[in-house]
Design an enzyme around this catalytic site. Structure first.
Site, PDB file in Angstrom:
ATOM      1  CD  GLU A   1     -54.963  12.097  29.756  1.00  0.00           C
ATOM      2  OE1 GLU A   1     -56.042  12.682  29.931  1.00  0.00           O
ATOM      3  OE2 GLU A   1     -54.173  11.827  30.699  1.00  0.00           O
TER       4      GLU A   1
ATOM      5  CE  LYS B   1     -46.487   7.632  33.853  1.00  0.00           C
ATOM      6  NZ  LYS B   1     -45.495   8.557  34.418  1.00  0.00           N
TER       7      LYS B   1
ATOM      8  NE  ARG C   1     -50.755  14.146  38.759  1.00  0.00           N
ATOM      9  CZ  ARG C   1     -51.171  12.944  39.119  1.00  0.00           C
ATOM     10  NH1 ARG C   1     -50.285  11.993  39.398  1.00  0.00           N
ATOM     11  NH2 ARG C   1     -52.459  12.679  39.193  1.00  0.00           N
TER      12      ARG C   1
ATOM     13  NE  ARG D   1     -46.133  11.214  42.715  1.00  0.00           N
ATOM     14  CZ  ARG D   1     -46.589  10.764  41.559  1.00  0.00           C
ATOM     15  NH1 ARG D   1     -46.598  11.548  40.513  1.00  0.00           N
ATOM     16  NH2 ARG D   1     -47.028   9.526  41.436  1.00  0.00           N
TER      17      ARG D   1
ATOM     18  CG  PHE E   1     -53.234  14.945  33.143  1.00  0.00           C
ATOM     19  CD1 PHE E   1     -53.923  14.402  34.223  1.00  0.00           C
ATOM     20  CD2 PHE E   1     -51.898  15.239  33.284  1.00  0.00           C
ATOM     21  CE1 PHE E   1     -53.283  14.159  35.422  1.00  0.00           C
ATOM     22  CE2 PHE E   1     -51.242  15.004  34.483  1.00  0.00           C
ATOM     23  CZ  PHE E   1     -51.934  14.464  35.556  1.00  0.00           C
TER      24      PHE E   1
ATOM     25  NE  ARG F   1     -48.857   3.038  42.694  1.00  0.00           N
ATOM     26  CZ  ARG F   1     -48.251   4.081  42.162  1.00  0.00           C
ATOM     27  NH1 ARG F   1     -48.338   4.291  40.870  1.00  0.00           N
ATOM     28  NH2 ARG F   1     -47.574   4.938  42.911  1.00  0.00           N
TER      29      ARG F   1
ATOM     30  CE  LYS G   1     -46.900   3.208  36.651  1.00  0.00           C
ATOM     31  NZ  LYS G   1     -46.242   4.015  37.703  1.00  0.00           N
TER      32      LYS G   1
END
Length: 517
Positions: free
Chosen positions: A218, A220, A225, A240, A309, A380, A386
């Site tokens: 996707e 970025k 967010r 976020r 997304f 994470r 990413k």
């Protein structure tokens, strides 16, 4: 439990490098805490001062203690022995939050001074870091949540999932004492935001696909967010940080209301775009998030677009469904104009071309996601990777701050500058302590001390002779620094001992990377 016990553990955690040893230290002190003390200790060890209760008019939980007032507490002589319990301090912090109106600033300064005067030197250090949000002890929220699970002899995944859905460390601590059944009973609820899933960096497309196999790719987007909750026409939007921002984003609300599903929770980005469809800088988008309510003039001149997304809920929870299933739901419910561009591949060449197109369109890079992964909110991990194209600049080191924890005794946090062509003098652009190995820290400390021209309590100022190559994501506006610019996500790539200071980059080069600022 005394505040001194938490302060001692925090210091020992900061001095410990191994994750398992950190977990043991944290779990040990959490197991000692009473039920009410646990609700204070868990967020504090994660570096968060949460209010004991949130009233209707107390939505932020802010203490109202700025850097200047906190700095002044450094002159307060410490107490000779510990005398404060966790609950004592928690109550005093809540009293600070309650202060409002005329004269409150003076009262706040007096109360804070009395609090610090009651603390030992070790307690002052802990409290200063906690209030400033810079408790550098190497214990992020995810580590404290795992330590909480260990202290209660519970499966970490059960506690993590509950935290993902609650987003509230005090409530999590309370439920952990009630046991596994209470934690498993927590489910996603509309209008209770979920911690966002996070991504880890990957060196390149080949590395990412080598780890993930066939992956969802996707674009970025470099927006803000947002998590959108919808039931019929009742739409609420969360940032976020899980703060509600609905009133500031009326066009995003309108876009969400037009979606066909009755009940939805969507993960996405709100972003300000130019007329040609390219994104404006991140800081431009964030102008819209700095207000409780939308400014009609800004809404008209700086409209936001929303792109989604992930689908976490569609008339039922999808959190435990694999990425492929959640994305299928997203495609069925959300028009293409509101979806982040995506593709699936196992071919690094396809991924590289997809990344190139994302960068050409002005975006940050690409996300590569495992098709089988569930939504691991707040973590994470390696299921989301990413891929970004970092910029680099050769900058001058102007000063460095002494490190803490395992970096104690080394000069760590670098002050970075570029040369102003109009004056020939270096101008500060920001700081970074990232990207430094132990070997580089040792060399750096010796090299900087050899160039020392002045120092204060925390910082050594040096002759601007060392050139360091800095990688960063982009340039943003910053009133904090003289040039009005700062580097975002800066990290040390390497020192350029081959370059004299005359070859360092200038402010003109920095400004060329941010033409809209």
């Amino acid at each position: 439990m005394q505040l001194s016990r938490l302060a001692q553990v925090s210091q020992r955690v900061a001095e410990t490098r191994k994750r398992n040893q950190k977990l043991d230290l944290l779990a040990s002190v959490l197991a000692e805490a009473g039920d009410r003390e646990l609700e204070v200790a868990v967020p504090w060890l994660a570096g968060v001062t949460l209010p004991a209760r949130v009233d209707a008019d107390q939505t932020s939980g802010k203490l109202g203690v700025g850097p200047k007032l906190l700095f002044e507490q450094g002159a307060v002589p410490p107490a000779s022995q510990s005398q404060l319990s966790l609950l004592d301090v928690d109550q005093r912090l809540d009293q600070l939050r309650d202060l409002q109106g005329k004269g409150s600033s003076n009262i706040r300064a007096k109360m804070l001074g009395e609090l610090f005067a009651s603390c030992t030197a070790e307690e002052q250090r802990f409290l200063r870091g906690l209030i400033s949000g810079e408790l550098r002890q190497g214990a992020l929220e995810s580590l404290v949540v795992d330590a909480l699970a260990r202290s209660a002899k519970l499966e970490p995944s059960v506690v993590r999932r509950a935290q993902m859905l609650l987003g509230d460390l005090r409530q999590l601590a309370r439920l952990t004492r009630e046991g596994e059944a209470a934690l498993r009973a927590v489910q996603i609820q509309l209008y209770r935001p979920v911690l966002p899933m996070l991504a880890s960096p990957a060196e390149n497309a080949s590395v990412a696909l080598g780890h993930l196999g066939e992956a969802l790719l996707e674009w970025k987007l470099d927006g803000a967010r947002v998590q959108v909750h919808k039931r019929g026409d009742d739409v609420r939007i969360y940032s976020r940080l899980l703060n509600e921002v609905t009133d500031a984003l009326p066009e995003v609300v309108s876009q969400a209301r037009a979606l066909p599903a009755h009940e939805l929770v969507l993960d996405g980005e709100a972003i300000a775009m130019r007329k040609d469809g390219t994104p404006l800088p991140f800081q431009v988008t964030m102008k819209r998030f700095g207000r409780k309510r939308a400014d009609p003039r800004l809404t008209e001149t700086l409209p936001l677009s929303s792109f989604f997304f992930d689908c976490l809920y569609a008339d039922g929870s999808l959190l435990d469904a694999p990425t492929s299933e959640r994305v299928n739901a997203l495609r069925e419910l959300i028009p293409e104009s509101n979806r982040v561009p995506s593709t699936q591949t196992t071919d690094p060449r396809v991924a590289g071309d997809f990344l190139r197109r994302a960068l050409e369109a002005g975006h940050e890079g690409v996300m590569a996601k495992s098709l089988d992964a569930t939504y691991e909110a707040g973590r994470r991990g390696q299921s989301w990777l990413k891929l970004k194209q970092a910029h680099t600049l050769d900058l001058l080191v102007l000063a460095a701050e002494w490190g803490s924890g395992r970096r104690k005794g080394w000069l760590s946090n670098l002050h970075l500058g570029a040369v102003d062509p109009s004056s020939g003098q270096p101008v500060m652009l920001g700081k970074t302590f990232k990207g430094l190995s132990d070997r580089l820290l040792k060399w750096q400390t010796e090299a900087l001390l050899a160039r020392e021209i002045d120092r204060d309590r925390h910082t050594v100022y040096v002759r601007p002779e060392l050139v360091v190559e800095i990688a960063f994501s982009d340039v943003q506006r910053s009133p904090q620094y003289p040039a009005g610019l700062a580097l975002r996500f800066a990290r040390v790539k390497r020192y350029r001992e081959d370059k004299p200071p005359t070859e360092a980059d200038t402010l003109d080069r920095v400004r060329a990377l941010a033409p809209d600022i």
